[in-house]
Design a protein around this motif. Structure first.
Motif, PDB file in Angstrom:
ATOM      1  N   UNK A  35    -133.393  11.644  85.081  1.00  7.36           N
ATOM      2  CA  UNK A  35    -134.113  12.690  84.370  1.00  7.36           C
ATOM      3  C   UNK A  35    -133.591  14.013  84.897  1.00  7.36           C
ATOM      4  N   UNK A  36    -133.024  14.828  84.031  1.00  2.66           N
ATOM      5  CA  UNK A  36    -132.391  16.061  84.466  1.00  2.66           C
ATOM      6  C   UNK A  36    -133.298  17.262  84.242  1.00  2.66           C
ATOM      7  N   UNK A  37    -133.023  18.316  84.992  1.00  2.00           N
ATOM      8  CA  UNK A  37    -133.757  19.555  84.804  1.00  2.00           C
ATOM      9  C   UNK A  37    -133.357  20.175  83.466  1.00  2.00           C
ATOM     10  N   UNK A 157    -123.464  19.938  78.703  1.00  2.00           N
ATOM     11  CA  UNK A 157    -123.417  18.486  78.860  1.00  2.00           C
ATOM     12  C   UNK A 157    -122.348  17.862  77.974  1.00  2.00           C
ATOM     13  N   UNK A 158    -121.938  18.581  76.910  1.00  2.00           N
ATOM     14  CA  UNK A 158    -120.888  18.088  76.017  1.00  2.00           C
ATOM     15  C   UNK A 158    -119.537  18.723  76.329  1.00  2.00           C
ATOM     16  N   UNK A 297    -118.483  15.431  57.817  1.00  2.00           N
ATOM     17  CA  UNK A 297    -118.620  16.071  59.133  1.00  2.00           C
ATOM     18  C   UNK A 297    -119.574  15.254  59.992  1.00  2.00           C
ATOM     19  N   UNK A 298    -119.123  14.905  61.199  1.00  2.00           N
ATOM     20  CA  UNK A 298    -119.908  14.114  62.135  1.00  2.00           C
ATOM     21  C   UNK A 298    -120.661  15.008  63.121  1.00  2.00           C
ATOM     22  N   UNK A 299    -121.879  14.603  63.476  1.00  2.00           N
ATOM     23  CA  UNK A 299    -122.626  15.214  64.579  1.00  2.00           C
ATOM     24  C   UNK A 299    -122.993  14.112  65.563  1.00  2.00           C
ATOM     25  N   UNK A 300    -122.578  14.286  66.822  1.00  2.00           N
ATOM     26  CA  UNK A 300    -122.840  13.305  67.873  1.00  2.00           C
ATOM     27  C   UNK A 300    -123.650  13.962  68.995  1.00  2.00           C
ATOM     28  N   UNK A 301    -124.988  13.880  68.956  1.00  2.00           N
ATOM     29  CA  UNK A 301    -125.811  14.472  70.016  1.00  2.00           C
ATOM     30  C   UNK A 301    -126.241  13.416  71.042  1.00  2.00           C
ATOM     31  N   UNK A 302    -126.288  13.759  72.339  1.00  2.00           N
ATOM     32  CA  UNK A 302    -126.577  12.762  73.367  1.00  2.00           C
ATOM     33  C   UNK A 302    -128.045  12.610  73.763  1.00  2.00           C
ATOM     34  N   UNK A 307    -135.607  16.337  76.239  1.00  2.00           N
ATOM     35  CA  UNK A 307    -134.546  17.272  76.599  1.00  2.00           C
ATOM     36  C   UNK A 307    -133.914  16.920  77.933  1.00  2.00           C
ATOM     37  N   UNK A 308    -134.565  16.042  78.696  1.00  2.00           N
ATOM     38  CA  UNK A 308    -134.080  15.704  80.036  1.00  2.00           C
ATOM     39  C   UNK A 308    -133.458  14.318  80.126  1.00  2.00           C
ATOM     40  N   UNK A 309    -133.519  13.524  79.062  1.00  2.00           N
ATOM     41  CA  UNK A 309    -132.990  12.163  79.091  1.00  2.00           C
ATOM     42  C   UNK A 309    -131.861  12.050  78.067  1.00  2.00           C
TER      43      UNK A 309
END
Length: 347
Positions: A35-37, A157-158, A297-302, A307-309
């Motif tokens: 779990x990130x800040x 992060x990306x 068009x591709x969208x790849x969100x992590x 918002x923390x995981x």
């Protein structure tokens, strides 16, 4: 009967011919992992230390103009270089390398340091779309260029090295791997049916209306049936065009509206500046005409649970095959629930 929301199953990616393993029952597992800040996304209107802000000096000493909207320049640290000699290295058929020429450009979306696409006005995003089209035309005039990749990495992060809103264009002498795979699948379908693969897929998705997020005059946004990333989406043009160069003024304006609405929905999921990698896939240039190609068009969100995981490809996904827990339908439902007014306007 196969129950998509309960039973593990594989889904085929129409564009690559590859599969993703879907394990919906795993979405119920408790999370005790990383779990990130939450990194603050509040930034100033202008940052004197930013390499992309108007009037500032970049890392190589070049000074930016006092631009007021968008700004394009050749990347000071390009991954590809136009003057690379054409060479091939091969040793006993086991060690093989080829030189690669290219031109890499950076597009500052806005003169403002504090804005991202979801917070920009539609007209400002339309100006970015205009630049994409203009730069595509300019780069395609180099006869040695075969492919032009337009993309954006949003968020550190990306891999985004500068928070100023910007995207990139890499034009290169060879067609990259993912584009080759998609081109083969689309050409195979077109040669058999004389219709666009994505056109037929889009018609089926609109009929089922299970994964559609946005449906306007010229574009549809959906969570693809074969999605790998948690909230992956695909923008498909309703008209069968092969590149961004084919878009009319009305289509470019509609694309700007589509990009604004989609990215607002992303930000609203977890009330954060939603990171992603996004990019167009379009037909190669300066080669044989590929009628089967259909712009998308591709969208790849992590982001996965908050918002923390975050979720990246690890373990089994890297060694065997991509895998996801939440289904494409569940992701689509959550995206559809989101307001089209950015959450910051309600703070």
């Amino acid at each position: 009967m196969l129950n998509f929301s309960e039973h593990p199953h594989r889904r085929k990616n129409l564009l690559t011919g590859e599969y993703v393993l879907v394990s919906p029952h795993r979405s119920k597992r408790p999370w005790q992992g990383q779990v990130e800040d939450v990194i603050s996304t509040e930034r100033p209107f202008y940052d004197p230390d930013c390499y992309l802000c108007p009037g500032n000096k970049r890392a190589d000493g070049t000074q930016n103009p006092e631009y007021t909207d968008s700004f394009v320049f050749v990347n000071d640290f390009s991954a590809l270089l136009a003057d690379t000699p054409n060479e091939v290295y091969d040793e006993e058929g086991l060690l093989h390398a080829e030189s690669e020429r290219g031109i890499c450009k950076v597009i500052a979306f806005s003169s403002r340091h504090d804005l991202t696409l979801p917070e920009m006005e539609v007209g400002e995003i339309k100006s970015v779309v205009d630049i994409w089209q203009r730069e595509f035309e300019i780069l395609a005039k180099h006869e040695w260029i075969r492919y032009i990749q337009i993309f954006e990495n949003k968020g550190s992060v990306m891999g985004c090295s500068n928070p100023h809103p910007h995207g990139q264009i890499w034009a290169q002498g060879l067609v990259p791997v993912e584009v080759v795979k998609e081109g083969e699948q689309q050409s195979k379908y077109f040669n058999k049916h004389q219709r666009s693969l994505l056109g037929d897929y889009l018609a089926l998705e609109l009929k089922k209306n299970e994964r559609i997020i946005i449906d306007n005059d010229y574009f549809v946004v959906l969570v693809p049936f074969w999605a790998v990333w948690p909230y992956e989406t695909l923008i498909i043009s309703k008209r069968h065009v092969t590149t961004v160069l084919d878009f009319t003024e009305n289509e470019k304006m509609d694309l700007a509206k589509t990009l604004q609405e989609l990215t607002i929905r992303y930000d609203n999921i977890f009330k954060t500046s939603f990171p992603y990698s996004a990019g167009m896939h379009q037909a190669p240039v300066n080669g044989e005409k590929l009628d089967g190609w259909h712009w998308h068009m591709h969208f790849y969100p992590p982001l996965l649970r908050s918002a923390t995981v975050k979720k990246f490809m690890v373990g089994y996904e890297m060694l065997a095959t991509p895998q996801r827990d939440i289904t494409a339908e569940q992701a689509a439902d959550l995206l559809k629930e989101q307001s089209t007014t950015h959450y910051k306007k309600n703070l």
